[in-house]
Design a protein around this motif. Structure first.
Motif, PDB file in Angstrom:
ATOM      1  N   ALA A 163      -7.997  11.718 -10.635  1.00  0.00           N
ATOM      2  CA  ALA A 163      -7.951  12.813 -11.220  1.00  0.00           C
ATOM      3  C   ALA A 163      -8.657  12.733 -12.534  1.00  0.00           C
ATOM      4  N   ARG A 164      -8.477  11.483 -13.429  1.00  0.00           N
ATOM      5  CA  ARG A 164      -9.136  11.227 -14.619  1.00  0.00           C
ATOM      6  C   ARG A 164     -10.729  11.164 -14.342  1.00  0.00           C
ATOM      7  N   LEU A 165     -10.969  10.347 -13.151  1.00  0.00           N
ATOM      8  CA  LEU A 165     -12.387   9.841 -13.005  1.00  0.00           C
ATOM      9  C   LEU A 165     -12.947  10.917 -12.107  1.00  0.00           C
ATOM     10  N   GLU A 166     -12.213  11.854 -11.811  1.00  0.00           N
ATOM     11  CA  GLU A 166     -12.589  13.189 -10.907  1.00  0.00           C
ATOM     12  C   GLU A 166     -13.371  12.455  -9.600  1.00  0.00           C
ATOM     13  N   ILE A 167     -12.948  11.530  -8.949  1.00  0.00           N
ATOM     14  CA  ILE A 167     -13.298  11.053  -7.908  1.00  0.00           C
ATOM     15  C   ILE A 167     -12.308  11.545  -6.510  1.00  0.00           C
ATOM     16  N   PRO A 168     -12.942  12.001  -5.475  1.00  0.00           N
ATOM     17  CA  PRO A 168     -12.165  12.519  -4.546  1.00  0.00           C
ATOM     18  C   PRO A 168     -11.641  11.399  -3.874  1.00  0.00           C
ATOM     19  N   VAL A 169     -10.591  11.600  -3.234  1.00  0.00           N
ATOM     20  CA  VAL A 169      -9.711  10.477  -2.307  1.00  0.00           C
ATOM     21  C   VAL A 169     -10.882  10.108  -1.171  1.00  0.00           C
ATOM     22  N   GLU A 170     -11.751  10.831  -0.658  1.00  0.00           N
ATOM     23  CA  GLU A 170     -12.867  10.193   0.305  1.00  0.00           C
ATOM     24  C   GLU A 170     -13.607   9.253  -0.249  1.00  0.00           C
ATOM     25  N   ARG A 171     -13.632   8.926  -1.588  1.00  0.00           N
ATOM     26  CA  ARG A 171     -14.548   8.127  -2.076  1.00  0.00           C
ATOM     27  C   ARG A 171     -13.631   6.873  -2.749  1.00  0.00           C
ATOM     28  N   CYS A 172     -12.480   6.909  -2.206  1.00  0.00           N
ATOM     29  CA  CYS A 172     -11.581   5.684  -2.737  1.00  0.00           C
ATOM     30  C   CYS A 172     -11.187   4.638  -1.574  1.00  0.00           C
ATOM     31  N   LEU A 173     -11.304   3.486  -2.149  1.00  0.00           N
ATOM     32  CA  LEU A 173     -11.208   2.360  -1.078  1.00  0.00           C
ATOM     33  C   LEU A 173      -9.892   1.488  -1.811  1.00  0.00           C
ATOM     34  N   ALA A 174      -8.904   1.206  -0.938  1.00  0.00           N
ATOM     35  CA  ALA A 174      -7.766   0.587  -1.474  1.00  0.00           C
ATOM     36  C   ALA A 174      -7.382  -0.613  -0.467  1.00  0.00           C
ATOM     37  N   PHE A 175      -6.874  -1.585  -0.937  1.00  0.00           N
ATOM     38  CA  PHE A 175      -6.568  -2.940  -0.331  1.00  0.00           C
ATOM     39  C   PHE A 175      -5.359  -3.308  -0.467  1.00  0.00           C
ATOM     40  N   GLY A 176      -4.553  -3.895   0.306  1.00  0.00           N
ATOM     41  CA  GLY A 176      -3.017  -4.352  -0.186  1.00  0.00           C
ATOM     42  C   GLY A 176      -2.691  -5.409   1.164  1.00  0.00           C
ATOM     43  N   ASP A 177      -1.282  -5.679   0.864  1.00  0.00           N
ATOM     44  CA  ASP A 177      -0.880  -6.655   1.984  1.00  0.00           C
ATOM     45  C   ASP A 177       0.735  -6.522   1.992  1.00  0.00           C
ATOM     46  N   ASN A 178       1.525  -5.665   0.994  1.00  0.00           N
ATOM     47  CA  ASN A 178       2.655  -5.641   1.207  1.00  0.00           C
ATOM     48  C   ASN A 178       3.244  -4.152   0.937  1.00  0.00           C
ATOM     49  N   LEU A 179       4.711  -4.192   0.829  1.00  0.00           N
ATOM     50  CA  LEU A 179       5.421  -2.736   0.875  1.00  0.00           C
ATOM     51  C   LEU A 179       5.195  -1.911  -0.480  1.00  0.00           C
ATOM     52  N   ASN A 180       4.840  -2.709  -1.402  1.00  0.00           N
ATOM     53  CA  ASN A 180       4.777  -1.872  -2.844  1.00  0.00           C
ATOM     54  C   ASN A 180       3.164  -1.414  -2.671  1.00  0.00           C
ATOM     55  N   ASP A 181       2.344  -1.706  -1.841  1.00  0.00           N
ATOM     56  CA  ASP A 181       1.001  -1.198  -1.543  1.00  0.00           C
ATOM     57  C   ASP A 181       0.811   0.351  -0.729  1.00  0.00           C
ATOM     58  N   ALA A 182       1.916   0.549  -0.192  1.00  0.00           N
ATOM     59  CA  ALA A 182       2.151   1.466   1.073  1.00  0.00           C
ATOM     60  C   ALA A 182       1.341   2.817   0.301  1.00  0.00           C
ATOM     61  N   GLU A 183       2.251   3.274  -0.730  1.00  0.00           N
ATOM     62  CA  GLU A 183       1.646   4.642  -1.069  1.00  0.00           C
ATOM     63  C   GLU A 183       0.387   4.729  -1.643  1.00  0.00           C
ATOM     64  N   MET A 184      -0.161   3.640  -2.173  1.00  0.00           N
ATOM     65  CA  MET A 184      -1.547   3.542  -2.779  1.00  0.00           C
ATOM     66  C   MET A 184      -2.525   3.669  -1.262  1.00  0.00           C
ATOM     67  N   LEU A 185      -2.298   2.930  -0.230  1.00  0.00           N
ATOM     68  CA  LEU A 185      -2.989   2.740   0.880  1.00  0.00           C
ATOM     69  C   LEU A 185      -3.162   3.967   1.604  1.00  0.00           C
ATOM     70  N   ALA A 186      -1.921   4.899   1.494  1.00  0.00           N
ATOM     71  CA  ALA A 186      -1.715   6.114   2.490  1.00  0.00           C
ATOM     72  C   ALA A 186      -2.568   7.101   1.602  1.00  0.00           C
ATOM     73  N   LEU A 187      -2.785   7.181   0.064  1.00  0.00           N
ATOM     74  CA  LEU A 187      -3.628   7.915  -0.652  1.00  0.00           C
ATOM     75  C   LEU A 187      -4.930   7.963  -0.309  1.00  0.00           C
ATOM     76  N   ALA A 188      -5.513   6.576  -0.394  1.00  0.00           N
ATOM     77  CA  ALA A 188      -6.846   6.392  -0.337  1.00  0.00           C
ATOM     78  C   ALA A 188      -7.422   6.990   0.691  1.00  0.00           C
ATOM     79  N   GLY A 189      -8.791   7.463   0.639  1.00  0.00           N
ATOM     80  CA  GLY A 189      -9.523   7.874   1.848  1.00  0.00           C
ATOM     81  C   GLY A 189      -9.836   6.841   2.678  1.00  0.00           C
ATOM     82  N   HIS A 190      -9.765   5.459   2.337  1.00  0.00           N
ATOM     83  CA  HIS A 190     -10.082   4.388   3.046  1.00  0.00           C
ATOM     84  C   HIS A 190      -9.276   3.240   2.765  1.00  0.00           C
TER      85      HIS A 190
END
Length: 270
Positions: free
Chosen positions: A199-226
Motif C-alpha cells: 500500500a505504501r509503494l502503491e504496488i498491486p499484489v499482481e506485481r509482487c513476487l514472494a519467496f519462502g520455505d517455511n510456515l512463517n512465510d505462508a501469509e506472505m506467499l498467499a498475499l503475493a500475486g506470485h
C-alpha cells in the motif's frame, strides 16, 4: 516493465546451505535494483542481522524483520512496528517448558537468550549478530517484538499446545524452522506487513513476487500475486498455499535462478 516488489525470506530460501549469499544472488538483486524494482527482505531474524545481508547485497531494500513485527525503509527509518504486549511476554517466560528449550527475546536492539547456545552461532556467522545471555525471568516484558523458543520439535509441539490453550487467541504462533517456535503479537506476520508495504509503494499484489520455505512465510506467499516455494520447503507450506509455484532448491541459488527467468536477466551462472 512496470516496477515490481520482490520480497524474500532468508534462511533456506535466499541464503545458501552456509547461511550466506552467493555471487549470483548478489548480482541478480543488483540487476533488479538497477531496473527500478523494489526489493524487500522478510525474515524472522532481527533487523540488525538482516541489515548485514542487505549491505552484502549492495541494494536499497525494505526490511520486514522479526516476522513482520518491524518494517524498515531502505534508509533504516522505521515505518511501523508492533510489540508483543508486555503481560503476554511475562506469561510466556513463566510458562512451564522443557529444560532443553532455549528461550529468546528479540528486543529493539538485542537478541536475549536464557542460557548459552553455541550451536546457534553458525547461523549468524556471516553477520556478526550475537545473542546476550540474560536473566529473562527478570525482564519486564516491554519492548519485545518476538519470543522465540528453540529446541526439540516434539518438546516445542507440546509447548505450542500449551501456548495456544492459554494465550493463543492473543498471539501469532508459527515456525521458521522445525526447531524454532516463533511467537509474535496477534496479527503480526510477514503477510500483514507486506500488505502495508504494498500500500505504501502503491504496488498491486499482481506485481509482487514472494519467496519462502517455511510456515512463517505462508501469509506472505498467499498475499503475493506470485508466490514461490523452494524445493526444500516444509511439506505443509504447499498445502497451506496451494496457489504457490514450486521452484528449485535454495542451495545454491534457486531464488536467483527464478528471478533471472522471470525478468529475463542475462547473467552468467556462478
Amino acid at each position: 516493465m512496470q516496477p515490481h516488489l520482490i520480497v524474500t525470506d532468508l534462511d533456506n530460501t535466499l541464503l545458501n546451505a552456509q547461511h550466506d549469499l552467493d555471487t549470483l544472488t548478489i548480482e541478480t538483486f543488483q540487476a533488479l535494483a538497477a531496473q527500478g524494482h523494489y526489493l524487500a527482505l522478510a525474515s524472522g531474524r532481527h533487523f540488525h542481522d538482516i541489515a548485514a545481508f542487505r549491505r552484502r547485497l549492495g541494494v536499497p531494500a525494505y526490511i520486514l524483520s522479526t516476522n513482520g513485527a518491524h518494517l524498515y525503509a531502505p534508509d533504516d527509518s522505521l515505518i511501523a512496528e508492533q510489540w508483543v504486549p508486555a503481560e503476554l511476554v511475562r506469561a510466556l517466560v513463566e510458562l512451564p517448558r522443557d529444560a532443553d528449550i532455549r528461550l529468546n527475546l528479540y528486543t529493539g536492539d538485542e537478541w536475549l537468550i536464557d542460557a548459552p547456545a553455541p550451536e546457534l552461532k553458525a547461523l549468524h556467522a556471516h553477520t556478526g549478530f550475537r545473542y546476550r545471555v540474560a536473566d529473562l525471568e527478570a525482564h519486564d516484558g516491554s519492548g519485545v517484538g518476538k519470543v522465540l523458543c528453540i529446541g526439540d520439535p516434539a518438546a516445542l509441539a507440546a509447548l505450542e499446545q500449551s501456548i495456544n490453550a492459554s494465550l493463543g487467541t492473543r498471539l501469532h504462533v508459527t515456525y521458521s524452522m522445525a526447531d524454532s517456535l516463533e511467537i509474535m503479537a496477534e496479527g503480526v506476520n510477514k503477510g500483514a506487513t507486506l500488505e502495508r508495504l504494498l500500500a505504501r509503494l502503491e504496488i498491486p499484489v499482481e506485481r509482487c513476487l514472494a519467496f519462502g520455505d517455511n510456515l512463517n512465510d505462508a501469509e506472505m506467499l498467499a498475499l503475493a500475486g506470485h508466490g514461490f516455494i523452494v524445493e526444500n520447503a516444509h511439506p505443509e507450506l504447499a498445502r497451506r498455499v496451494p496457489g504457490a509455484t514450486r521452484i528449485g532448491h535454495h542451495h545454491p541459488f534457486g531464488v536467483a535462478q527464478r528471478l533471472r527467468e522471470y525478468f529475463e536477466l542475462n547473467l552468467a551462472a556462478g
